[in-house]
Design a protein around this motif. Structure first.
Motif, PDB file in Angstrom:
ATOM      1  N   SER A  76       0.824  -1.199   0.000  1.00  0.00           N
ATOM      2  CA  SER A  76       0.000   0.000   0.000  1.00  0.00           C
ATOM      3  C   SER A  76       0.864   1.258   0.000  1.00  0.00           C
ATOM      4  O   SER A  76       0.567   2.235  -0.698  1.00  0.00           O
ATOM      5  N   LEU A  77       1.947   1.246   0.755  1.00  0.00           N
ATOM      6  CA  LEU A  77       2.860   2.396   0.776  1.00  0.00           C
ATOM      7  C   LEU A  77       3.542   2.589  -0.569  1.00  0.00           C
ATOM      8  O   LEU A  77       3.751   3.721  -1.014  1.00  0.00           O
ATOM      9  N   GLN A  78       3.881   1.479  -1.238  1.00  0.00           N
ATOM     10  CA  GLN A  78       4.497   1.589  -2.558  1.00  0.00           C
ATOM     11  C   GLN A  78       3.519   2.217  -3.555  1.00  0.00           C
ATOM     12  O   GLN A  78       3.904   3.074  -4.345  1.00  0.00           O
ATOM     13  N   VAL A  79       2.265   1.806  -3.502  1.00  0.00           N
ATOM     14  CA  VAL A  79       1.260   2.395  -4.387  1.00  0.00           C
ATOM     15  C   VAL A  79       1.054   3.867  -4.040  1.00  0.00           C
ATOM     16  O   VAL A  79       0.972   4.724  -4.912  1.00  0.00           O
ATOM     17  N   TYR A  80       1.002   4.167  -2.759  1.00  0.00           N
ATOM     18  CA  TYR A  80       0.820   5.549  -2.293  1.00  0.00           C
ATOM     19  C   TYR A  80       1.954   6.442  -2.805  1.00  0.00           C
ATOM     20  O   TYR A  80       1.717   7.533  -3.320  1.00  0.00           O
ATOM     21  N   GLN A  81       3.202   5.973  -2.669  1.00  0.00           N
ATOM     22  CA  GLN A  81       4.353   6.771  -3.094  1.00  0.00           C
ATOM     23  C   GLN A  81       4.394   6.972  -4.600  1.00  0.00           C
ATOM     24  O   GLN A  81       4.880   7.988  -5.078  1.00  0.00           O
ATOM     25  N   SER A  82       3.880   6.013  -5.356  1.00  0.00           N
ATOM     26  CA  SER A  82       3.937   6.135  -6.812  1.00  0.00           C
ATOM     27  C   SER A  82       2.770   6.948  -7.374  1.00  0.00           C
ATOM     28  O   SER A  82       2.765   7.280  -8.557  1.00  0.00           O
TER      29      SER A  82
END
Length: 126
Positions: free
Chosen positions: A93-99
């Motif tokens: 979820s954090l990876q999607v958020y950052q991208s």
């Protein structure tokens, strides 16, 4: 982790449990040492913030406070409370958020509810 949970739920046992946990700091396994370091740190901080005061020897049963953590006890919060999502889902979820465009420039605080929902991967369901 069972010892740490006992320490979180029973403040009178914390000094003895910290002694036992510290013996694991010399374990051969890196993960065991890392986890134990976190447990010892959290429990020791809680011991400083909320020191356990044993009841007087002549105390009546009504005068003896229950051996439970205080309301703001960080050890109880960290070690007994559950995460709203698994660590794997949190990472994805954090990876999607950052991208996502513009999220890193936003001044709004990031919370669990502001993170995008990610689907379970095959590893999560098995």
């Amino acid at each position: 982790s069972a010892l740490a949970k006992f320490a979180a739920s029973c403040p009178s046992l914390r000094p003895s449990i910290v002694t036992l946990l510290k013996r694991s700091l010399e374990d051969e396994d890196d993960e065991t040492r890392d986890r134990t370091t976190m447990y010892v740190t959290v429990v020791e901080e809680a011991m400083e913030k909320f020191p356990y005061v044993p009841p007087a020897e002549d105390a009546t049963p009504e005068e003896i406070r229950p051996d439970v953590p205080e309301e703001d006890d960080t050890a109880a919060f960290v070690l007994l409370g559950g995460m709203p999502i698994s660590f794997d889902k949190l990472q994805r979820s954090l990876q999607v958020y950052q991208s996502s465009p513009g999220t890193m420039e936003s001044t709004a605080p990031m919370t669990f509810s502001s993170l995008p929902v990610v689907e379970d991967s095959p590893e999560d369901t098995s």
